[in-house]
Design a protein around this motif. Structure first.
Motif, PDB file in Angstrom:
ATOM      1  N   ASP A  66      -5.202 -44.293  15.511  1.00 33.58           N
ATOM      2  CA  ASP A  66      -5.892 -42.570  15.359  1.00 33.58           C
ATOM      3  C   ASP A  66      -6.075 -42.137  16.603  1.00 33.58           C
ATOM      4  OD1 ASP A  66      -7.115 -40.267  14.771  1.00 33.58           O
ATOM      5  OD2 ASP A  66      -8.803 -41.610  13.845  1.00 33.58           O
ATOM      6  N   ALA A  68      -7.120 -39.124  17.596  1.00 32.47           N
ATOM      7  CA  ALA A  68      -8.482 -38.842  18.591  1.00 32.47           C
ATOM      8  C   ALA A  68      -9.858 -39.674  19.087  1.00 32.47           C
ATOM      9  CB  ALA A  68      -8.268 -37.565  16.870  1.00 32.47           C
ATOM     10  N   GLU A 108     -16.139 -27.396  12.453  1.00 32.09           N
ATOM     11  CA  GLU A 108     -15.684 -28.669  12.473  1.00 32.09           C
ATOM     12  C   GLU A 108     -14.452 -28.497  12.268  1.00 32.09           C
ATOM     13  OE1 GLU A 108     -20.004 -27.776  11.648  1.00 32.09           O
ATOM     14  OE2 GLU A 108     -18.340 -27.068  11.137  1.00 32.09           O
ATOM     15  N   GLU A 109     -13.257 -27.881  12.210  1.00 30.35           N
ATOM     16  CA  GLU A 109     -12.280 -27.208  12.045  1.00 30.35           C
ATOM     17  C   GLU A 109     -11.500 -27.043  13.536  1.00 30.35           C
ATOM     18  OE1 GLU A 109      -9.406 -24.029  10.874  1.00 30.35           O
ATOM     19  OE2 GLU A 109      -9.733 -24.993   8.729  1.00 30.35           O
ATOM     20  N   ASP A 111     -12.904 -28.536  16.090  1.00 29.34           N
ATOM     21  CA  ASP A 111     -12.711 -29.816  17.168  1.00 29.34           C
ATOM     22  C   ASP A 111     -11.874 -30.611  16.009  1.00 29.34           C
ATOM     23  OD1 ASP A 111     -15.456 -28.924  18.600  1.00 29.34           O
ATOM     24  OD2 ASP A 111     -16.588 -29.516  17.310  1.00 29.34           O
ATOM     25  N   GLN A 112     -11.859 -30.503  15.202  1.00 28.02           N
ATOM     26  CA  GLN A 112     -10.809 -31.411  14.852  1.00 28.02           C
ATOM     27  C   GLN A 112      -9.244 -31.103  14.898  1.00 28.02           C
ATOM     28  OE1 GLN A 112      -9.930 -30.435  10.132  1.00 28.02           O
ATOM     29  NE2 GLN A 112      -8.693 -32.590  10.097  1.00 28.02           N
ATOM     30  N   VAL A 113      -9.206 -30.176  15.296  1.00 22.48           N
ATOM     31  CA  VAL A 113      -7.515 -29.317  15.764  1.00 22.48           C
ATOM     32  C   VAL A 113      -7.458 -29.930  16.781  1.00 22.48           C
ATOM     33  CG1 VAL A 113      -6.098 -27.518  16.210  1.00 22.48           C
ATOM     34  CG2 VAL A 113      -6.882 -27.617  14.155  1.00 22.48           C
ATOM     35  N   SER A 115      -9.475 -32.443  18.894  1.00 23.52           N
ATOM     36  CA  SER A 115      -9.430 -33.787  18.679  1.00 23.52           C
ATOM     37  C   SER A 115      -7.645 -34.368  18.502  1.00 23.52           C
ATOM     38  CB  SER A 115     -10.499 -34.579  17.739  1.00 23.52           C
ATOM     39  OG  SER A 115     -11.799 -34.354  17.778  1.00 23.52           O
ATOM     40  N   VAL A 116      -7.299 -33.754  17.882  1.00 23.27           N
ATOM     41  CA  VAL A 116      -5.443 -34.665  17.603  1.00 23.27           C
ATOM     42  C   VAL A 116      -4.939 -34.292  18.412  1.00 23.27           C
ATOM     43  CG1 VAL A 116      -3.890 -34.181  15.694  1.00 23.27           C
ATOM     44  CG2 VAL A 116      -6.497 -34.874  14.901  1.00 23.27           C
ATOM     45  N   SER A 155      -6.387 -22.104  16.099  1.00 20.29           N
ATOM     46  CA  SER A 155      -6.340 -23.686  16.590  1.00 20.29           C
ATOM     47  C   SER A 155      -5.758 -24.391  17.311  1.00 20.29           C
ATOM     48  CB  SER A 155      -7.804 -23.915  15.821  1.00 20.29           C
ATOM     49  OG  SER A 155      -6.993 -24.108  14.437  1.00 20.29           O
TER      50      SER A 155
END
Length: 261
Positions: A66, A68, A108-109, A111-113, A115-116, A155
Motif C-alpha cells: 500500500d 500510501a 477526503e477525495e 487526500d486519497q489521490v 496519498s497514493v 486532484s
C-alpha cells in the motif's frame, strides 16, 4: 552497444505492477536481466505478473504494498534487500485517478489521490534511497497532465505536478550520492485508469465511448498515435539502465508529441 541497456544482477521494485504501465515495466526490466519485485495493492494481479515473468525466463517475486502507507513501503524495500541483498532500481508507478469537477472535490477525495500518487512517490523514493548504493536509479511515473490539464482532473493533476517537483528535489539531494532520480510522463495510454472511465453504473465497459476518446487523443499527437504501456516501459528501462547514466531530474514525455515542454 545494447549492453548499455542490460541490467545483469540488478534488483528492481516496481509498484502498481499488477497491470498497465507497471506490468509492462516489470516485464521489460526482467527481460533486461533484473530480478524484479512485482508490487501491487492487488496481490493476485502481482502474482499473475510475477509468474508470467518466471515463465518467460526471468526472475520475479510478487509482494503486496500500500504505497500510501509508509510502513508498508518500508517493509517492501527492507524485504527486497533481505531477499536479494540489494536494491538498484525503484519504479514508483502506482497511481489512481478520481474524476470530479474542482468545485466538488472533497477533502477526503483530495487526500486519497495525493496519498497514493504524491505521498506514495515520496515514501517510495525515501525508502529506496536509504538502502541504495551509487549507480542506483529511481523512476517515478507522472503524466502528460503536468503540461496541461483537463476538466475533472484537478486532484490528479495536482498530484502529478507535485511529483514533478519531488523528482527535481530528490535529484539534487541524491545526486552527490550517485543516485539518479527521473520521471516518465505518459500521454493518454490504454490502461486500467483510462478504461475505467468508460464503465457504466452496471459495470459494463462502453467500447464505443472508449474508441471515441481514443480517436480524439490520437488527433492531438503529431505522430497520430496514442501510447501503449510498453512505450513507457522502454523509457523506464532507459532511465534505469547505464544508457541513462547522465540523466537526473528529467522527465521523459511519452506522448507522441502531444506536449513538448
Amino acid at each position: 552497444m545494447t549492453k548499455a541497456f542490460e541490467l545483469p544482477d540488478k534488483v528492481a521494485i516496481v509498484t502498481g505492477a499488477g497491470s498497465g504501465i507497471g506490468e509492462a515495466s516489470a516485464q521489460v526490466l526482467a527481460g533486461a536481466g533484473a530480478r524484479v519485485v512485482v508490487a501491487d495493492l492487488d496481490l493476485d494481479n502481482a502474482t499473475r505478473v510475477a509468474e508470467q515473468i518466471d515463465k518467460d525466463g526471468g526472475r520475479a517475486l510478487a509482494r503486496r504494498v500500500d504505497v500510501a502507507d509508509p510502513a508498508s513501503v518500508t517493509e517492501l524495500v527492507t524485504g527486497t534487500v533481505t531477499e536479494f541483498g540489494r536494491l538498484d532500481i525503484q519504479v514508483n508507478n502506482a497511481g489512481i485517478m478520481l474524476r470530479r469537477p474542482v468545485l466538488e472535490i472533497s477533502p477526503e477525495e483530495f487526500d486519497q489521490v495525493l496519498s497514493v500518487n504524491l505521498k506514495g512517490q515520496l515514501y517510495g523514493s525515501q525508502a529506496a534511497a536509504r538502502v541504495m548504493e551509487p549507480g542506483s536509479s529511481i523512476v517515478n511515473t507522472l503524466s502528460t497532465i503536468i503540461d496541461f490539464s483537463t476538466a475533472g482532473t484537478g486532484s490528479y493533476a495536482a498530484s502529478k505536478k507535485g511529483g514533478e517537483a519531488l523528482i527535481r528535489t530528490f535529484a539534487v539531494e541524491l545526486g552527490p550520492r550517485g543516485i539518479r532520480v527521473n520521471g516518465v510522463a505518459p500521454g493518454w495510454t490504454e490502461s486500467g485508469i483510462t478504461r475505467g472511465r468508460h464503465v457504466n453504473e452496471r459495470g459494463e465497459f462502453q467500447q464505443e465511448s472508449f474508441d471515441q476518446l481514443a480517436a480524439k487523443m490520437t488527433a492531438v499527437s503529431p505522430l497520430g498515435t496514442v501510447a501503449e504501456p510498453i512505450d513507457s516501459a522502454y523509457a523506464v528501462l532507459y532511465l534505469a539502465s547505464p544508457a541513462g547514466r547522465l540523466l537526473t531530474g528529467h522527465v521523459i514525455r511519452v506522448n507522441g508529441g502531444a506536449s513538448m515542454t
